[in-house]
Scaffold this active site. Structure first.
Site, PDB file in Angstrom:
ATOM      1  N   ASN A  62       2.262  80.942 104.194  1.00 26.22           N
ATOM      2  CA  ASN A  62       0.809  80.935 104.397  1.00 26.22           C
ATOM      3  C   ASN A  62       0.251  82.353 104.252  1.00 26.22           C
ATOM      4  O   ASN A  62       0.870  83.342 104.640  1.00 26.22           O
ATOM      5  CB  ASN A  62       0.408  80.300 105.729  1.00 26.22           C
ATOM      6  CG  ASN A  62       1.150  80.797 106.939  1.00 26.22           C
ATOM      7  OD1 ASN A  62       2.313  81.158 106.868  1.00 26.22           O
ATOM      8  ND2 ASN A  62       0.486  80.819 108.069  1.00 26.22           N
ATOM      9  N   GLU A  64      -3.180  84.365 105.049  1.00 23.21           N
ATOM     10  CA  GLU A  64      -4.459  84.293 105.772  1.00 23.21           C
ATOM     11  C   GLU A  64      -5.440  85.349 105.266  1.00 23.21           C
ATOM     12  O   GLU A  64      -5.082  86.245 104.494  1.00 23.21           O
ATOM     13  CB  GLU A  64      -4.189  84.418 107.275  1.00 23.21           C
ATOM     14  CG  GLU A  64      -3.341  83.240 107.758  1.00 23.21           C
ATOM     15  CD  GLU A  64      -3.160  83.162 109.268  1.00 23.21           C
ATOM     16  OE1 GLU A  64      -3.517  84.122 109.990  1.00 23.21           O
ATOM     17  OE2 GLU A  64      -2.662  82.109 109.723  1.00 23.21           O
ATOM     18  N   CYS A  73      -2.432  77.574 103.017  1.00 25.60           N
ATOM     19  CA  CYS A  73      -1.188  77.136 103.656  1.00 25.60           C
ATOM     20  C   CYS A  73       0.017  77.424 102.759  1.00 25.60           C
ATOM     21  O   CYS A  73      -0.104  77.522 101.521  1.00 25.60           O
ATOM     22  CB  CYS A  73      -1.226  75.633 103.903  1.00 25.60           C
ATOM     23  SG  CYS A  73      -2.398  75.089 105.149  1.00 25.60           S
ATOM     24  N   GLU A  75       2.469  75.376 101.967  1.00 27.69           N
ATOM     25  CA  GLU A  75       2.809  74.274 101.057  1.00 27.69           C
ATOM     26  C   GLU A  75       2.001  74.360  99.770  1.00 27.69           C
ATOM     27  O   GLU A  75       2.519  74.148  98.669  1.00 27.69           O
ATOM     28  CB  GLU A  75       2.530  72.925 101.730  1.00 27.69           C
ATOM     29  CG  GLU A  75       3.385  72.651 102.953  1.00 27.69           C
ATOM     30  CD  GLU A  75       2.783  73.163 104.263  1.00 27.69           C
ATOM     31  OE1 GLU A  75       2.034  74.168 104.245  1.00 27.69           O
ATOM     32  OE2 GLU A  75       3.061  72.561 105.308  1.00 27.69           O
ATOM     33  N   CYS A 112      -0.094  69.791 106.799  1.00 27.98           N
ATOM     34  CA  CYS A 112      -1.459  69.366 107.142  1.00 27.98           C
ATOM     35  C   CYS A 112      -1.985  68.392 106.090  1.00 27.98           C
ATOM     36  O   CYS A 112      -1.411  68.232 105.002  1.00 27.98           O
ATOM     37  CB  CYS A 112      -2.385  70.576 107.281  1.00 27.98           C
ATOM     38  SG  CYS A 112      -2.932  71.274 105.716  1.00 27.98           S
ATOM     39  N   CYS A 115      -2.704  69.760 102.571  1.00 24.91           N
ATOM     40  CA  CYS A 115      -1.463  70.020 101.819  1.00 24.91           C
ATOM     41  C   CYS A 115      -0.836  68.722 101.349  1.00 24.91           C
ATOM     42  O   CYS A 115      -0.303  68.647 100.244  1.00 24.91           O
ATOM     43  CB  CYS A 115      -0.477  70.833 102.659  1.00 24.91           C
ATOM     44  SG  CYS A 115      -1.000  72.556 102.819  1.00 24.91           S
TER      45      CYS A 115
END
Ligand code: THU
Length: 160
Positions: A62, A64, A73, A75, A112, A115
């Site tokens: 990930n 940010e 993210c 994934e 999530c 993703c």
């Protein structure tokens, strides 16, 4: 009116050592990526490793951003990189691991919803299931035989 029931069947392993060596190795790559995550805001590191049918392994973590929604993210970082670099290859297995910098993450952390939708795009494109293995920093590992199994009623391009 009729009731429709959708079923998701998962395999739960007590420890990564119960899985084949190839999956243990893929999870180790995901952990390496996880430990390089750029997560200064959430302090929640996620790593993804994907094995392709050309035997390449592509990883992501990930990323940010001070403008929070601009981050991405692990994934999606990984699947977008895999398809950017090897657009003809199929994604066979994906290993995911997450670890909070603040506390022990001992439960499996599933991808999530956004993703799942992104991974589904490639599962549909390649017409071959992607096995998903997810865990925390330690402990149980969950295996889903496909992404579709994790995202019932997904939005598909066939409706466009
Ligand atoms: N995150 C992922 O990388 N994958 C997920 O499936 C869920 C959340 C990241 C996004 C953000 O950097 C941090 O975890 C906390 O939400």
């Amino acid at each position: 009116m009729k009731e429709v029931r959708l079923e998701t069947v998962l395999e739960v392993y007590n420890d990564i050592s119960e899985l084949p060596e190839s999956i243990q190795a893929l999870m180790a790559k995901a952990a390496e990526a996880r430990d390089k995550a750029y997560a200064p805001y959430s302090k929640f590191n996620v790593g993804a490793a994907i094995r392709l049918d050309n035997n390449e392994i592509v990883t992501g973590s990930n990323q940010e951003n001070a403008s929070y929604p601009s981050g991405l993210c692990a994934e999606r970082t990984a699947v977008y990189y895999a398809n950017a670099k090897f657009p003809k290859a199929k994604m066979i297995e994906m290993a995911l691991t997450a670890s909070s910098q603040k506390k022990l993450t001992a439960e499996p952390i599933p991808p999530c919803g956004a993703c799942r939708q992104a991974i589904a795009e490639y599962e549909n494109k390649q017409n071959h299931p992607i096995e998903i293995y997810f865990m925390g920093a330690e402990g149980k590992v969950v295996k889903s035989p496909s992404l579709a199994n994790l995202l019932p009623l997904l939005f598909e391009s066939s409706v466009l």
